[in-house]
Design a protein around this motif. Sequence first.
Motif, PDB file in Angstrom:
ATOM      1  N   GLY A  47       0.819  -1.215   0.000  1.00 43.69           N
ATOM      2  CA  GLY A  47       0.000   0.000   0.000  1.00 43.69           C
ATOM      3  C   GLY A  47       0.848   1.258   0.000  1.00 43.69           C
ATOM      4  O   GLY A  47       0.574   2.208  -0.740  1.00 43.69           O
ATOM      5  N   TYR A  48       1.897   1.264   0.815  1.00 46.21           N
ATOM      6  CA  TYR A  48       2.767   2.440   0.892  1.00 46.21           C
ATOM      7  C   TYR A  48       3.460   2.693  -0.442  1.00 46.21           C
ATOM      8  O   TYR A  48       3.458   3.820  -0.961  1.00 46.21           O
ATOM      9  N   LEU A  49       4.060   1.643  -1.014  1.00 42.53           N
ATOM     10  CA  LEU A  49       4.758   1.808  -2.296  1.00 42.53           C
ATOM     11  C   LEU A  49       3.794   2.213  -3.399  1.00 42.53           C
ATOM     12  O   LEU A  49       4.102   3.088  -4.219  1.00 42.53           O
ATOM     13  N   GLY A  50       2.622   1.564  -3.431  1.00 42.57           N
ATOM     14  CA  GLY A  50       1.664   1.869  -4.485  1.00 42.57           C
ATOM     15  C   GLY A  50       1.178   3.297  -4.440  1.00 42.57           C
ATOM     16  O   GLY A  50       1.090   3.972  -5.473  1.00 42.57           O
ATOM     17  N   GLU A  51       0.839   3.784  -3.254  1.00 39.50           N
ATOM     18  CA  GLU A  51       0.290   5.136  -3.131  1.00 39.50           C
ATOM     19  C   GLU A  51       1.360   6.225  -3.172  1.00 39.50           C
ATOM     20  O   GLU A  51       1.134   7.304  -3.705  1.00 39.50           O
ATOM     21  N   LYS A  52       2.526   5.941  -2.602  1.00 40.97           N
ATOM     22  CA  LYS A  52       3.544   6.988  -2.481  1.00 40.97           C
ATOM     23  C   LYS A  52       4.518   7.023  -3.658  1.00 40.97           C
ATOM     24  O   LYS A  52       4.985   8.101  -4.032  1.00 40.97           O
ATOM     25  N   GLY A 102       3.820  -1.281  -6.043  1.00 41.21           N
ATOM     26  CA  GLY A 102       3.003  -2.037  -5.103  1.00 41.21           C
ATOM     27  C   GLY A 102       2.613  -3.389  -5.661  1.00 41.21           C
ATOM     28  O   GLY A 102       2.737  -4.421  -4.981  1.00 41.21           O
ATOM     29  N   PHE A 103       2.140  -3.415  -6.923  1.00 37.45           N
ATOM     30  CA  PHE A 103       1.776  -4.689  -7.556  1.00 37.45           C
ATOM     31  C   PHE A 103       3.006  -5.589  -7.698  1.00 37.45           C
ATOM     32  O   PHE A 103       2.935  -6.801  -7.492  1.00 37.45           O
ATOM     33  N   GLY A 104       4.132  -4.998  -8.071  1.00 37.15           N
ATOM     34  CA  GLY A 104       5.351  -5.770  -8.289  1.00 37.15           C
ATOM     35  C   GLY A 104       5.889  -6.381  -7.010  1.00 37.15           C
ATOM     36  O   GLY A 104       6.343  -7.539  -7.003  1.00 37.15           O
ATOM     37  N   LEU A 105       5.852  -5.619  -5.891  1.00 36.85           N
ATOM     38  CA  LEU A 105       6.342  -6.151  -4.615  1.00 36.85           C
ATOM     39  C   LEU A 105       5.517  -7.363  -4.196  1.00 36.85           C
ATOM     40  O   LEU A 105       6.058  -8.347  -3.684  1.00 36.85           O
ATOM     41  N   ALA A 106       4.206  -7.310  -4.429  1.00 34.21           N
ATOM     42  CA  ALA A 106       3.350  -8.458  -4.117  1.00 34.21           C
ATOM     43  C   ALA A 106       3.814  -9.693  -4.881  1.00 34.21           C
ATOM     44  O   ALA A 106       3.877 -10.802  -4.340  1.00 34.21           O
TER      45      ALA A 106
END
Length: 738
Positions: free
Chosen positions: A174-179, A185-189
Amino acid sequence: MNSNITDTNDFFKDKVLGHPAGLFVLFFTEMWERFSFYGMRALLVLFFTASLFDEGWGWPREHASALFGSYVGLVYLSTMLGGYFADKIIGFRWAVVVGALLMTLGHGAMAVETPFFIYMGLGLLVFGNGFFKPNMTSIISEMYKNHQEKKDGAYTIFYMGVNAGAFFGILLCGYLGEKIGWSYGFGLAGIFMLFGLIQFWLAQNIFGDIGLKPKKEEQTKASTSEEDNDKRVPFSKGQLVLITICSALGILWILNDPAAKISEGAFNIFDFQMLGLEGNNFVILTALVLFLGLLIYRLTKYSQLTKEKLIAVTFFAFLTIFFWAIFEQSPNTLTVFAKDYTDRVLEGTSAYIFKVINTLIAIVPLGIITWVLWLLFKQTFAKYKWSNIILATSFVIVWGVTIWMISNEFKASSYNVTYSNVNGKTEEVKIISSEAYKENDVIKIKDIQSLSIYDQKEASNGNNKIENGYLIDGKGNQVGECLAAKVVGFSKEPKPGAFGTTVNNVDVVITNSLGESVSKKVKISSEEKGELNVGDEILVKIAHSIKYDLNQTSQTTATISSVNSAVEIPASWFSILNSLFIIAFAPLFSKWWESKYNPSANMKYGIGMFLLAIGMACVAFGANGIEPGAKTASVSIIWLILVYLFHTMGELCISPVGLSYVSKLVPARMIAFMFGVWYLAVAIGMKGAGKFGENIDKIADTEGISYFFWMLTIVSVVVGAISILFEPIIKKLMHGVR
């Protein structure tokens, strides 16, 4: 290793915290799977509804909710397919591997962010979850087959892995995706799903024969070893055909529903009217009526005892639909509420307190899980070196991302800046940045304009007025410029991710405060387009969204006038509270269920629905001051914290209870079918969550967003009351089962 284990005692030779080391291999595999699933899910609706300027798809909330509901509904429906393949064809272990691989590919596809890859990624995630989700617990069940006294503890440990994964997935993705960017965010998942897959594959021999491809003679033995002599009611060919028809209609509907909405009718396989109903509604009602008819018919064919127990299970499945339809507003309308209607900017002391709390709730659980990882290493490193190295690498990465996030948040400050906007007017705004600036520094910002038509509804609102080219709301706040414009034409542009459909624009010429004529495009609805003609004089509302220009590409400069410690809480952050509260309260609820005060099944459902109602009432009360039609507000974060507190307690009353009663009430030979009915109810509830979410804008525009949450409160109270009122009847049908 001799894997032909009959009493499972060999699993307990290498123990971690009193349990087989294999349990913790499953713990970490499930943790990374839940990390990826919940991390992506927390971003899904936010990504779809984010503006084009924020690199989202700019969808209406109705479209995002429709796709979200279908996605989570299909995830639960797919478990029946995955369970069948595991039981009959490939075994639990290969099902987990196939599921993990499909989900890794799915997350990787979503990181590309193009329409084709987003839809393909969601499809892969649906099938991946179907193979993965039901089979991890099946391996645990087999591992503890002859150690029933330890099974509750094993599932508790495993459940902690589930919630730890959900917690860190939402927090970090959430943090990576929004910030930083949605693809991060999708990639870290996807990265952590890949780690979970490799770790499980390299350590799979720790499970002996468990989960290998089933042998035909074992299936035959299992099917003939039942001791109950209850009446058999085999499925006839006609009934199997009916089930196939119901399934096909249901799946086509769940796929067609969002496609028809998102494409605005351009793609609709049920584009017809029947009996006064739209084709889409007619199809799903037909499927439900046929299925309910079949279910009722089959119930009449069993013995009285079995029939009554199955009716009790069906009753709880019906209640479950409403629970999940309301509870799953978390990644949907509640996240939208957090993003658009909640004051997520904290400054000064409150910002510092939040930073400290956020650090503790990230570091402490991660430290505890790392300690468990070390205990696992000591028991298994010699035999499963590479699996442990992969697991260690994943933890190094997650520690790195967590420390980077915390460091970034501690450096964050709020800067009041002054600048001249594109119309030559001096503006003062506030931005949040982790860069170290001081007063009087000159920085670059992005001045993003959002243009819309000032319509009759706004003009007739007595609280609004226009002064010196600005639109002033009822509280005296400037909510945008409002300038005269002339319609000069109409145009269209592609709509991202919407099956090739387009967005209507009206081309206007605006005269700004400097007397300059500026050509602009304003997005309009089909209804607005029908009311406009070339040459019309209209008012155009211009709202400014100011962002710090990380890439230093904008020509807009601003001067910093003051600095203060601050933090902007990501909208997805509030979803981590569910996992946090589960970890905190699960032991207390477990003690309650084991005490003499253990409520009946109906009371548990009733209490759970009432707690759900209290949570919705909190956010409804907090939103009371938001006027109908308002697109933004600044409600206190306390209301969302209370929502997740009460909703989590409601979940602990209902979620673990349902499947338990299926296993207790249903004869062994029928348990697969009734689990299918149960997961169908959950899937309907998930789709129901999307259906509720589709209506948030319609209700918010006419009655106010508070009205929407009050409606969900009332539904929760009614369902809870039904559960309690039916207690004497259901208790009789359960024949002493508690």
